[in-house]
Write an enzyme that holds these catalytic residues in place. Structure first.
Site, PDB file in Angstrom:
ATOM      1  N   HIS A  21       1.418   0.898 -13.062  1.00 57.76           N
ATOM      2  CA  HIS A  21       2.148  -0.322 -13.412  1.00 57.76           C
ATOM      3  C   HIS A  21       3.645   0.002 -13.484  1.00 57.76           C
ATOM      4  CE1 HIS A  21       2.716  -4.317 -15.009  1.00 57.76           C
ATOM      5  NE2 HIS A  21       3.515  -3.794 -15.916  1.00 57.76           N
ATOM      6  N   GLY A  51       0.773  -1.234   0.000  1.00 61.13           N
ATOM      7  CA  GLY A  51       0.000   0.000   0.000  1.00 61.13           C
ATOM      8  C   GLY A  51       0.807   1.289   0.000  1.00 61.13           C
ATOM      9  N   MET A  69      -4.079  -6.905  -6.956  1.00 60.92           N
ATOM     10  CA  MET A  69      -3.522  -7.996  -7.746  1.00 60.92           C
ATOM     11  C   MET A  69      -4.546  -8.817  -8.521  1.00 60.92           C
ATOM     12  SD  MET A  69      -0.447  -7.369  -7.324  1.00 60.92           S
ATOM     13  CE  MET A  69       0.440  -8.778  -7.978  1.00 60.92           C
ATOM     14  N   ARG A  70      -5.745  -8.269  -8.707  1.00 63.43           N
ATOM     15  CA  ARG A  70      -6.746  -9.023  -9.462  1.00 63.43           C
ATOM     16  C   ARG A  70      -7.155  -8.235 -10.706  1.00 63.43           C
ATOM     17  NH1 ARG A  70      -9.088 -13.028  -7.602  1.00 63.43           N
ATOM     18  NH2 ARG A  70     -10.992 -12.580  -8.718  1.00 63.43           N
TER      19      ARG A  70
HETATM   20  C1  GRF Z   1       3.712  -1.206  -7.388  1.00 64.74           C
HETATM   21  O1  GRF Z   1       4.966  -1.474  -7.951  1.00 64.74           O
HETATM   22  C2  GRF Z   1       2.670  -0.982  -8.461  1.00 64.74           C
HETATM   23  O2  GRF Z   1       3.181  -0.363  -9.595  1.00 64.74           O
HETATM   24  C3  GRF Z   1       2.247  -2.384  -8.797  1.00 64.74           C
HETATM   25  O3  GRF Z   1       2.240  -3.068  -7.569  1.00 64.74           O
HETATM   26  C4  GRF Z   1       3.151  -2.436  -6.665  1.00 64.74           C
HETATM   27  C5  GRF Z   1       2.359  -2.053  -5.465  1.00 64.74           C
HETATM   28  O4  GRF Z   1       3.148  -1.472  -4.446  1.00 64.74           O
HETATM   29  N1  GRF Z   1       0.972  -2.381  -9.479  1.00 64.74           N
HETATM   30  P1  GRF Z   1       2.431  -0.748  -3.239  1.00 64.74           P
HETATM   31  O5  GRF Z   1       1.445  -1.758  -2.640  1.00 64.74           O
HETATM   32  O6  GRF Z   1       1.727   0.452  -3.773  1.00 64.74           O
HETATM   33  O7  GRF Z   1       3.522  -0.409  -2.284  1.00 64.74           O
END
Ligand code: GRF
Length: 207
Positions: free
Chosen positions: A114, A17, A95-96
């Site tokens: 991303h 997060g 993650m979905r």
């Molecule tokens: C980040 O690298 C984001 O780009 C990817 O997942 C990671 C999440 O990191 N989609 P966080 O949970 O925001 O620290």
């Protein structure tokens, strides 16, 4: 006296997060104007980001998949977001893959970050993909969400040089620093009504 309607933001996470926190802090400090983070939702009960959001006074919620089909799971999340009047959904390490139903519920109102220069290295482990491919430049991308993975119209990108000695981990850490600034800036421009979208192209109107 007229009261200003704040844009309500909902943030979806699955883990650490840190991007969520960058957005929350930017909203709370006023850097992102006219906005309020209404809720942070995780699909994982143990997502570390939940506590971080709670500590900042943000309502948090876990909506687990519980063996349901993607559409059903998404329907519950849509419901929770709509109940709170959410107008912009920020995916931050969620993650979905979202269903068509979700995309239709928030047309051009869901965005994602991303850790690569899309369209290169979609999907999981983008930073490792970049190292394995041997690119000299990578970076991060904020884009609208559509039904395909890491595919919607691009709002903003930042490049990050790949050093000879980089590992996937060191590159990920360096990209992450840029992610926070890029995501905050993209949300700030959306909050100001400066982002126009036409098909695959977006324009950030300068103020
Ligand atoms: C980040 O690298 C984001 O780009 C990817 O997942 C990671 C999440 O990191 N989609 P966080 O949970 O925001 O620290």
């Amino acid at each position: 006296m007229q009261t200003l309607e704040l844009m309500k933001i909902g943030i979806l996470i699955s883990g650490r997060g840190s991007n969520m926190l960058a957005i929350v802090e930017a909203v709370q400090s006023g850097l992102i104007p006219y906005s309020k983070v209404a809720v942070v939702i995780s699909d994982k009960t143990n997502a570390k980001g939940l506590l971080k959001a709670k500590e900042r006074g943000i309502e948090t919620l876990t909506v687990s998949k519980n063996g349901r089909a993607r559409e059903q799971h998404d329907a519950e999340i849509i419901d929770e977001l709509k109940k709170r009047g959410v107008e912009l959904v920020c995916l931050a390490g969620y993650m979905r893959l979202l269903s068509a139903r979700f995309v239709r519920a928030f047309p051009n109102k869901s965005i994602n970050i991303h850790p690569s220069l899309l369209p290169a290295f979609k999907g999981l482990d983008a930073q490792r993909q970049a190292i394995d491919y041997g690119v000299k430049v990578s970076g991060c991308t904020v884009h609208f969400v559509d039904e395909a993975l890491d595919h919607g119209a691009i709002i903003a990108q930042t490049t990050v040089d790949v050093k000879d000695e980089d590992t996937a981990e060191s590159l990920a850490a360096r990209i992450l620093e840029h992610e926070h600034a890029l995501y905050v800036e993209a949300v700030r421009q959306i909050a100001k009504g400066n982002v126009e979208i036409a098909g695959r192209r977006t324009v950030v109107v300068k103020d």
